[in-house]
Design a protein around this motif. Structure first.
Motif, PDB file in Angstrom:
ATOM      1  N   ARG A 208     -15.088 -37.033 -18.146  1.00  0.00           N
ATOM      2  CA  ARG A 208     -14.591 -36.228 -19.255  1.00  0.00           C
ATOM      3  C   ARG A 208     -13.172 -35.727 -18.957  1.00  0.00           C
ATOM      4  O   ARG A 208     -12.315 -35.715 -19.843  1.00  0.00           O
ATOM      5  CB  ARG A 208     -15.515 -35.027 -19.489  1.00  0.00           C
ATOM      6  N   TYR A 209     -12.941 -35.312 -17.726  1.00  0.00           N
ATOM      7  CA  TYR A 209     -11.605 -34.837 -17.343  1.00  0.00           C
ATOM      8  C   TYR A 209     -10.577 -35.955 -17.516  1.00  0.00           C
ATOM      9  O   TYR A 209      -9.476 -35.734 -18.023  1.00  0.00           O
ATOM     10  CB  TYR A 209     -11.633 -34.348 -15.896  1.00  0.00           C
ATOM     11  N   SER A 210     -10.939 -37.160 -17.089  1.00  0.00           N
ATOM     12  CA  SER A 210     -10.025 -38.297 -17.210  1.00  0.00           C
ATOM     13  C   SER A 210      -9.732 -38.601 -18.674  1.00  0.00           C
ATOM     14  O   SER A 210      -8.592 -38.899 -19.047  1.00  0.00           O
ATOM     15  CB  SER A 210     -10.623 -39.527 -16.519  1.00  0.00           C
ATOM     16  N   GLU A 211     -10.763 -38.536 -19.530  1.00  0.00           N
ATOM     17  CA  GLU A 211     -10.557 -38.757 -20.959  1.00  0.00           C
ATOM     18  C   GLU A 211      -9.618 -37.698 -21.533  1.00  0.00           C
ATOM     19  O   GLU A 211      -8.728 -38.011 -22.336  1.00  0.00           O
ATOM     20  CB  GLU A 211     -11.897 -38.717 -21.696  1.00  0.00           C
ATOM     21  N   ARG A 281     -13.025 -39.971  -1.835  1.00  0.00           N
ATOM     22  CA  ARG A 281     -12.344 -41.122  -2.412  1.00  0.00           C
ATOM     23  C   ARG A 281     -12.485 -41.131  -3.935  1.00  0.00           C
ATOM     24  O   ARG A 281     -11.525 -41.409  -4.660  1.00  0.00           O
ATOM     25  CB  ARG A 281     -12.915 -42.410  -1.812  1.00  0.00           C
ATOM     26  N   TYR A 282     -13.679 -40.848  -4.422  1.00  0.00           N
ATOM     27  CA  TYR A 282     -13.905 -40.808  -5.871  1.00  0.00           C
ATOM     28  C   TYR A 282     -13.062 -39.701  -6.499  1.00  0.00           C
ATOM     29  O   TYR A 282     -12.535 -39.845  -7.604  1.00  0.00           O
ATOM     30  CB  TYR A 282     -15.387 -40.577  -6.161  1.00  0.00           C
ATOM     31  N   ALA A 283     -12.917 -38.585  -5.768  1.00  0.00           N
ATOM     32  CA  ALA A 283     -12.142 -37.463  -6.279  1.00  0.00           C
ATOM     33  C   ALA A 283     -10.666 -37.825  -6.468  1.00  0.00           C
ATOM     34  O   ALA A 283      -9.978 -37.198  -7.280  1.00  0.00           O
ATOM     35  CB  ALA A 283     -12.276 -36.260  -5.350  1.00  0.00           C
ATOM     36  N   VAL A 284     -10.175 -38.803  -5.723  1.00  0.00           N
ATOM     37  CA  VAL A 284      -8.799 -39.255  -5.902  1.00  0.00           C
ATOM     38  C   VAL A 284      -8.590 -39.750  -7.328  1.00  0.00           C
ATOM     39  O   VAL A 284      -7.604 -39.403  -8.001  1.00  0.00           O
ATOM     40  CB  VAL A 284      -8.451 -40.370  -4.888  1.00  0.00           C
ATOM     41  N   PHE A 285      -9.535 -40.551  -7.808  1.00  0.00           N
ATOM     42  CA  PHE A 285      -9.425 -41.097  -9.171  1.00  0.00           C
ATOM     43  C   PHE A 285      -9.656 -40.009 -10.217  1.00  0.00           C
ATOM     44  O   PHE A 285      -9.024 -40.014 -11.268  1.00  0.00           O
ATOM     45  CB  PHE A 285     -10.420 -42.242  -9.348  1.00  0.00           C
ATOM     46  N   ALA A 286     -10.577 -39.073  -9.907  1.00  0.00           N
ATOM     47  CA  ALA A 286     -10.792 -37.959 -10.825  1.00  0.00           C
ATOM     48  C   ALA A 286      -9.525 -37.123 -10.953  1.00  0.00           C
ATOM     49  O   ALA A 286      -9.115 -36.742 -12.059  1.00  0.00           O
ATOM     50  CB  ALA A 286     -11.950 -37.095 -10.329  1.00  0.00           C
ATOM     51  N   ASP A 287      -8.873 -36.849  -9.840  1.00  0.00           N
ATOM     52  CA  ASP A 287      -7.655 -36.035  -9.852  1.00  0.00           C
ATOM     53  C   ASP A 287      -6.525 -36.726 -10.606  1.00  0.00           C
ATOM     54  O   ASP A 287      -5.719 -36.072 -11.275  1.00  0.00           O
ATOM     55  CB  ASP A 287      -7.224 -35.747  -8.408  1.00  0.00           C
ATOM     56  N   GLU A 293     -15.736 -45.056 -16.382  1.00  0.00           N
ATOM     57  CA  GLU A 293     -17.141 -45.344 -16.114  1.00  0.00           C
ATOM     58  C   GLU A 293     -17.365 -45.408 -14.599  1.00  0.00           C
ATOM     59  O   GLU A 293     -16.609 -46.074 -13.888  1.00  0.00           O
ATOM     60  CB  GLU A 293     -17.545 -46.675 -16.738  1.00  0.00           C
ATOM     61  N   PRO A 294     -18.396 -44.722 -14.089  1.00  0.00           N
ATOM     62  CA  PRO A 294     -18.632 -44.697 -12.634  1.00  0.00           C
ATOM     63  C   PRO A 294     -18.742 -46.082 -12.018  1.00  0.00           C
ATOM     64  O   PRO A 294     -18.203 -46.326 -10.928  1.00  0.00           O
ATOM     65  CB  PRO A 294     -19.942 -43.917 -12.510  1.00  0.00           C
ATOM     66  N   GLU A 295     -19.434 -47.002 -12.709  1.00  0.00           N
ATOM     67  CA  GLU A 295     -19.608 -48.337 -12.139  1.00  0.00           C
ATOM     68  C   GLU A 295     -18.277 -49.071 -12.021  1.00  0.00           C
ATOM     69  O   GLU A 295     -18.058 -49.839 -11.072  1.00  0.00           O
ATOM     70  CB  GLU A 295     -20.601 -49.164 -12.963  1.00  0.00           C
ATOM     71  N   ASP A 296     -17.355 -48.820 -12.973  1.00  0.00           N
ATOM     72  CA  ASP A 296     -16.043 -49.455 -12.895  1.00  0.00           C
ATOM     73  C   ASP A 296     -15.233 -48.910 -11.725  1.00  0.00           C
ATOM     74  O   ASP A 296     -14.543 -49.662 -11.022  1.00  0.00           O
ATOM     75  CB  ASP A 296     -15.278 -49.234 -14.206  1.00  0.00           C
ATOM     76  N   VAL A 297     -15.310 -47.604 -11.512  1.00  0.00           N
ATOM     77  CA  VAL A 297     -14.571 -46.993 -10.409  1.00  0.00           C
ATOM     78  C   VAL A 297     -15.048 -47.554  -9.079  1.00  0.00           C
ATOM     79  O   VAL A 297     -14.248 -47.927  -8.204  1.00  0.00           O
ATOM     80  CB  VAL A 297     -14.734 -45.459 -10.430  1.00  0.00           C
ATOM     81  N   VAL A 298     -16.366 -47.634  -8.905  1.00  0.00           N
ATOM     82  CA  VAL A 298     -16.926 -48.092  -7.631  1.00  0.00           C
ATOM     83  C   VAL A 298     -16.626 -49.569  -7.396  1.00  0.00           C
ATOM     84  O   VAL A 298     -16.232 -49.970  -6.295  1.00  0.00           O
ATOM     85  CB  VAL A 298     -18.450 -47.842  -7.599  1.00  0.00           C
ATOM     86  N   LEU A 299     -16.791 -50.392  -8.422  1.00  0.00           N
ATOM     87  CA  LEU A 299     -16.642 -51.835  -8.243  1.00  0.00           C
ATOM     88  C   LEU A 299     -15.189 -52.276  -8.127  1.00  0.00           C
ATOM     89  O   LEU A 299     -14.898 -53.300  -7.508  1.00  0.00           O
ATOM     90  CB  LEU A 299     -17.329 -52.569  -9.395  1.00  0.00           C
ATOM     91  N   ARG A 300     -14.274 -51.520  -8.715  1.00  0.00           N
ATOM     92  CA  ARG A 300     -12.874 -51.931  -8.709  1.00  0.00           C
ATOM     93  C   ARG A 300     -12.105 -51.435  -7.485  1.00  0.00           C
ATOM     94  O   ARG A 300     -11.035 -51.952  -7.187  1.00  0.00           O
ATOM     95  CB  ARG A 300     -12.184 -51.435  -9.988  1.00  0.00           C
TER      96      ARG A 300
END
Length: 322
Positions: A208-211, A281-287, A293-300
């Motif tokens: 939601r934050y990214s959107e 690491r996930y927080a980097v993309f959130a920031d 989509e979580p699956e896209d973040v993890v797989l990419r």
């Protein structure tokens, strides 16, 4: 130009603009099954792999009975999720036609008739809990029914209620993680529920934050409720959720539970390192505002995927007591 081409051009000229845009009946008939499948969101089915979370954490995953039961639960949960997507797209068809991206969805584009989407969604929504009541323990059917009721309420009204929308989406992830344990009669640890629930809230709030970041100034064009949230609030939510998820996992990993450990290394405790690194690491993309989509973040992201593999290996060694 051939005679056939001339004839086809003449026929098209005789048709009105609306008729020219409509595909021929046989072509449209071929589009319906493909459109129904696309509306069921196959890319989202990867989320339902969470049904193996509780059995895997308990070390009761690799048996013929467990695998068979979990495969059935995966199919039933996928059917329920597909039913929700079909009903949601049928309900929002008119609004989606005015959206630059959503207008390409099969129902909005006219590839799948609205009544058919409602009908298929209704059949799947009734059939899945009935089969669960027949083939699985009663709690499985009860959870699927609760999931359907909650998600349909979300489609109708709850997605427009501040904070409640985050809670509903998070609960959907938590239900996926719970149902595998309920299907096999595995007690669900309080730390498992806390870690899973707040981990899901972390990813939902990060999305939601990214959107909100990406659609600054025009948030209502993609999700109306984003105009009610501030980026500061959503950042607070995902940071809070990340902290609670890490704390819950650490307490879970440190809990001995009265089981003697004969492994060479304390893999369960060491897995905390990989878990914390994954969250960071996930927080980097959130920031950055790029956590979609979580699956896209993890797989990419290769680094995040590698950390996930290391965590799985460590936790697997802990469960195997090596």
């Amino acid at each position: 130009m051939t005679d056939t081409a001339v004839t086809d051009t003449a026929v098209l000229r005789q048709r009105g603009p609306e008729q020219q845009r409509q595909p021929d009946p046989p072509r449209r008939a071929r589009r319906v099954p493909a459109g129904l499948l696309r509306t069921a969101r196959p890319r989202q089915w990867v989320k339902n792999v969470l049904v193996v979370a509780a059995p895997a954490a308990a070390g009761e995953l690799f048996s013929a009975h467990a695998l068979g039961r979990l495969a059935l639960v995966f199919v039933l949960f996928t059917a329920c999720a597909a039913a929700v997507y079909l009903v949601n797209d049928a309900r929002d068809a008119e609004a989606d036609r005015a959206h630059p991206v959503k207008r390409h969805r099969p129902v909005a584009a006219g590839d799948v008739p609205v009544p058919l989407a409602y009908a298929v969604g209704g059949v799947l929504g009734v059939l899945a809990p009935v089969l669960a009541a027949w083939l699985c323990p009663p709690p499985v059917a009860a959870l699927l029914t609760a999931y359907l009721a909650m998600q349909l309420a979300y489609c109708v009204s709850l997605k427009h209620v501040l904070v409640v929308d985050l809670a509903v989406v998070t609960t959907g992830f938590l239900m996926r993680a719970m149902i595998g344990g309920l299907a096999l009669g595995i007690p669900l640890s309080r730390w498992f529920l806390i870690t899973t629930g707040f981990g899901a809230l972390f990813m939902v709030a990060a999305k939601r934050y990214s959107e909100a970041v990406q659609m600054a100034g025009k948030a209502g064009a993609t999700r109306a409720l984003l105009t009610e949230y501030t980026t500061g609030y959503l950042r607070f939510v995902w940071q809070l959720a990340a902290g609670v998820a890490v704390l819950g996992y650490c307490l879970w990993a440190m809990e001995e539970g009265g089981v003697p450990h004969t492994s060479v290394l304390p893999w369960r405790q060491l897995s905390m390192i990989a878990f914390v690194l994954a969250v960071l690491r996930y927080a980097v993309f959130a920031d950055r505002g790029t956590a979609g989509e979580p699956e896209d973040v993890v797989l990419r992201d290769r680094a995040l995927a590698l950390i996930g593999v290391v965590w799985l290996a460590m936790y697997g060694l802990a469960v195997a007591n090596w």
